[in-house]
Design an enzyme around this catalytic site. Structure first.
Site, PDB file in Angstrom:
ATOM      1  N   ARG A 267       5.861 -12.583   9.852  1.00  0.00           N
ATOM      2  CA  ARG A 267       6.536 -11.302   9.603  1.00  0.00           C
ATOM      3  C   ARG A 267       7.956 -11.345  10.137  1.00  0.00           C
ATOM      4  O   ARG A 267       8.258 -12.133  11.020  1.00  0.00           O
ATOM      5  CB  ARG A 267       5.838 -10.174  10.368  1.00  0.00           C
ATOM      6  CG  ARG A 267       4.389 -10.035  10.183  1.00  0.00           C
ATOM      7  CD  ARG A 267       3.878  -8.917  11.096  1.00  0.00           C
ATOM      8  NE  ARG A 267       4.211  -7.635  10.532  1.00  0.00           N
ATOM      9  CZ  ARG A 267       3.331  -6.878   9.870  1.00  0.00           C
ATOM     10  NH1 ARG A 267       2.090  -7.261   9.738  1.00  0.00           N
ATOM     11  NH2 ARG A 267       3.706  -5.738   9.356  1.00  0.00           N
TER      12      ARG A 267
ATOM     13  N   LYS B  98       5.072   0.110   9.928  1.00  0.00           N
ATOM     14  CA  LYS B  98       5.082   1.381   9.218  1.00  0.00           C
ATOM     15  C   LYS B  98       4.534   2.486  10.106  1.00  0.00           C
ATOM     16  O   LYS B  98       5.002   3.624  10.073  1.00  0.00           O
ATOM     17  CB  LYS B  98       4.210   1.282   7.953  1.00  0.00           C
ATOM     18  CG  LYS B  98       4.996   0.907   6.709  1.00  0.00           C
ATOM     19  CD  LYS B  98       4.202   1.198   5.443  1.00  0.00           C
ATOM     20  CE  LYS B  98       3.453  -0.015   4.959  1.00  0.00           C
ATOM     21  NZ  LYS B  98       2.817   0.181   3.645  1.00  0.00           N
TER      22      LYS B  98
ATOM     23  N   GLU C 248       0.877  -1.160   0.000  1.00  0.00           N
ATOM     24  CA  GLU C 248       0.000   0.000   0.000  1.00  0.00           C
ATOM     25  C   GLU C 248       0.924   1.222   0.000  1.00  0.00           C
ATOM     26  O   GLU C 248       1.852   1.275   0.813  1.00  0.00           O
ATOM     27  CB  GLU C 248      -0.874   0.037   1.268  1.00  0.00           C
ATOM     28  CG  GLU C 248      -1.800   1.254   1.259  1.00  0.00           C
ATOM     29  CD  GLU C 248      -2.594   1.458   2.546  1.00  0.00           C
ATOM     30  OE1 GLU C 248      -2.267   0.819   3.564  1.00  0.00           O
ATOM     31  OE2 GLU C 248      -3.525   2.282   2.513  1.00  0.00           O
TER      32      GLU C 248
END
Length: 554
Positions: free
Chosen positions: A259, A269, A32
């Site tokens: 992750r 983020k 994104e």
RNA sequence: UGGGGCGUCGUCAAGCGGUAAGACACAGGCCUUUGACGCCUGCAUUCGUAGGUUCGAAUCCUACCGCCCCAGCCA
């Protein structure tokens, strides 16, 4: 190319063996554009592009998951493309944007309404939450759940036409309000947002949600294996539900892996953004940040990141990898490629009393101890030099192989010297170490073959160039800044940046260009800062120090 | 207390019923004009725990324990 086997590659291999997907392997990296890429993304990039490259005819798409205009910006999209490229991967003509599919998503949504599997709901966000139930209690049906197809179609079209305000209506999938999986309790699939989109401008005022857009994007592009992180496991039933109900031609398989977490840093983020916003770091590319751009600016080569990703593997286990592993990957690559140089970080004057005052000479130095093909260079030498403060000790333990009164050491590529003492220069107030040299030891070896254990680096005081060197350390003082009840920022390492302005480097470095790697012998790998370094005004970033078993022993 | 995952060396991670790979870290040693690099050696009688099946289990079964994720009109 990584020959690593992991459960995902196993699955893909067996899918291939079973003749699925007509033998195609198509993956995608779907960021994104709402922030900069970090090393956690690199893990996903290496996986997705890696898997594609390992299979003949395999392809990996770069697709921007840009369905939430209020958080996304072109600046981010541009940085993401730059970073993926820099990491060494190419998407060719396979660059896509979920926003390019908005019209198709809309058609799919109408289709869902027509088969009575979606409805427009007038409940407020708050009410929807209340109707959803809890982890242990089932939810309740929305009072708008049984609207007719015609009414839903009409309402949805008017949503698109901009007749309603934000938050007043939402399109929902009609699944099961009693599902133990909360994602299946009639999730929202379209919401009204009056923000302008970085690519579609003001064309739309309704935007699809992730769960709806992602699976359809994958299906539209003919993705075969949709790799994502663990937190999406609970979304997989929804992913499959949309594709099945809408009878898409392609049915990608979603597979989840864990992750990446590293010690002494944070990865999300959101937290990185917070550090930038609150000016705890200079910017997204601050060399202390584990963003791709930060690592790049610090001097980490892309190959080190790829090697790191191959080394840590892929699994479903929650893990936190030691920062030392990443550092080691940097050392490993830089050891091969970085030319050597001599540089003094914390200067201490050394005077060779028996070396003639006016004399100068040039000594030959190898650019790499094991790679003669990297050439040699000349370094000037004279009576007054600078050495590293830490290479002198007035009173030293037996195992100290450096300078101390009465002991002999070698000046790298130069002469054997014997320390005679430390004095304070009356005129300047500067501390000076004195020594004598053995003229017969030019180059660093004595004709009598006597062994000298220690070798220290030096720079001619008359010829050396002054430079700024920035030393970076881990951003946080604790292994896991996110554990415990405290805000992660309370664990910041306040000494993560040290700027040295009085470094003295060998003259050849004065003309170095920006973006070049060097090893300062006995110290570490340094990189001419891509933004601030200019030939004649050198600025070096320390990428990573050399291993130092001496300081570890102490 | 619902659902979904995960538990193999300090940290990652192979293993898929036949008797615990590898990497990093760590500890010794060798080499060395970088205390770097390189090289050699050592480093889980044991696989979250407890039972069971089997000639044989980290691998199969049962129970238990621990950790992570999910109640955005974020992705």
């Amino acid at each position: 190319m990584s020959e690593h086997k992991d459960f995902i590659r196993d699955i893909i291999a067996s899918d291939l063996a079973a003749g699925k997907n007509e033998g195609r392997v198509v993956t995608r990296f779907p960021p994104e554009p709402n922030g900069y890429l970090h090393i956690g993304h690199a893990k996903s990039i290496c996986l997705n592009f890696g898997v594609a490259a390992e299979n003949s005819g395999g392809v990996c798409h770069l697709r921007f998951d840009d369905t939430n205009p209020s958080k996304e910006e072109v600046e981010y999209a541009e940085s993401i493309m730059e970073d993926v490229k820099w990491l060494g991967f190419a998407w060719g003509d396979k660059l896509f944007y979920a926003s390019d599919y908005f019209e198709r998503f809309y058609e799919y949504a109408e289709q869902l309404i027509k088969i009575e599997l979606a409805y427009v709901c007038d409940l407020s966000a708050d009410e929807i939450r209340q109707y959803r139930g809890t982890l242990t209690e089932p939810g309740r049906d929305s009072p708008y759940r049984s609207r007719s197809i015609t009414e839903n179609l009409d309402l949805f079209r008017r949503m698109r036409a901009g007749e309603f305000s934000e938050g007043s209506h939402v399109l929902r999938a009609k699944i099961d309000m009693a599902s133990p999986n909360l994602n299946m309790r009639d999730p929202a699939i379209y919401r009204i947002k009056n923000s302008s989109h970085h690519r579609t401008g003001n064309k739309w005022c309704i935007y699809p949600m992730y769960d709806f857009a992602h699976c359809l994007s994958d299906a539209i592009e003919g993705i075969t294996h949709s790799l994502c992180t663990l937190e999406f496991q609970d979304h997989r039933p929804l992913y499959n539900w949309f594709l099945e109900k809408l009878q898409t031609r392609h049915r990608p398989r979603q597979i989840e892996f864990s992750r990446l977490n590293l010690t002494y840093t944070v990865m999300s983020k959101r937290k990185l953004l917070q550090m930038v916003d609150e000016q705890l770091v200079d910017s997204w590319d601050d060399p202390r940040m584990l963003t791709i751009s930060g690592l790049r600016r610090r001097g980490c080569p892309p190959g080190a990141i790829r090697a790191f990703c191959a080394m840590i593997g892929i699994s479903k286990k929650d893990s936190r990898i030691d920062m030392g592993v990443l550092e080691n990957c940097m050392r490993e690559e830089l050891n091969e490629s970085a030319p050597r140089a001599l540089g003094i970080l914390r200067p201490l004057k050394l005077i060779i009393d028996n070396y003639p005052e006016q004399e100068e000479e040039e000594l030959e130095a190898m650019n790499h101890p094991k790679k003669p093909e990297m050439g040699r260079r000349m370094v000037p030498f004279c009576r007054e030099l600078y050495i590293e403060k830490s290479d002198f000790l007035a009173e030293a333990p037996r195992k100290f192989f450096r300078l101390t009164p009465g002991r002999e050491v070698r000046l790298r590529f130069a002469y054997l010297i014997t320390c005679t003492g430390l004095e304070k220069n009356e005129a300047t107030g500067e501390l000076e170490v004195h020594c004598t040299y053995d003229p017969a030891s030019r180059g660093g070896t004595a004709p009598d073959g006597r062994k000298v254990k220690g070798t220290i680096h030096w720079v001619s005081a008359r010829h050396g160039v002054r430079a700024q060197v920035r030393l970076y350390d881990r951003l946080f003082a604790v292994e896991d800044p996110e554990s415990g009840v405290d805000d992660f920022k309370t664990h910041l390492n306040l000494n993560s940046l040290e700027v040295l302005n009085n470094c003295i480097l060998e003259p050849s470095l004065g003309q170095a260009t920006a973006g070049k790697h060097y090893q300062f012998e006995r110290q570490g790998y340094f990189y001419t800062d891509p933004q601030d370094h200019k030939p004649g005004k050198p600025v070096f970033n320390r990428t990573v120090s050399l291993r130092d078993s001496w300081s570890r022993k102490k």
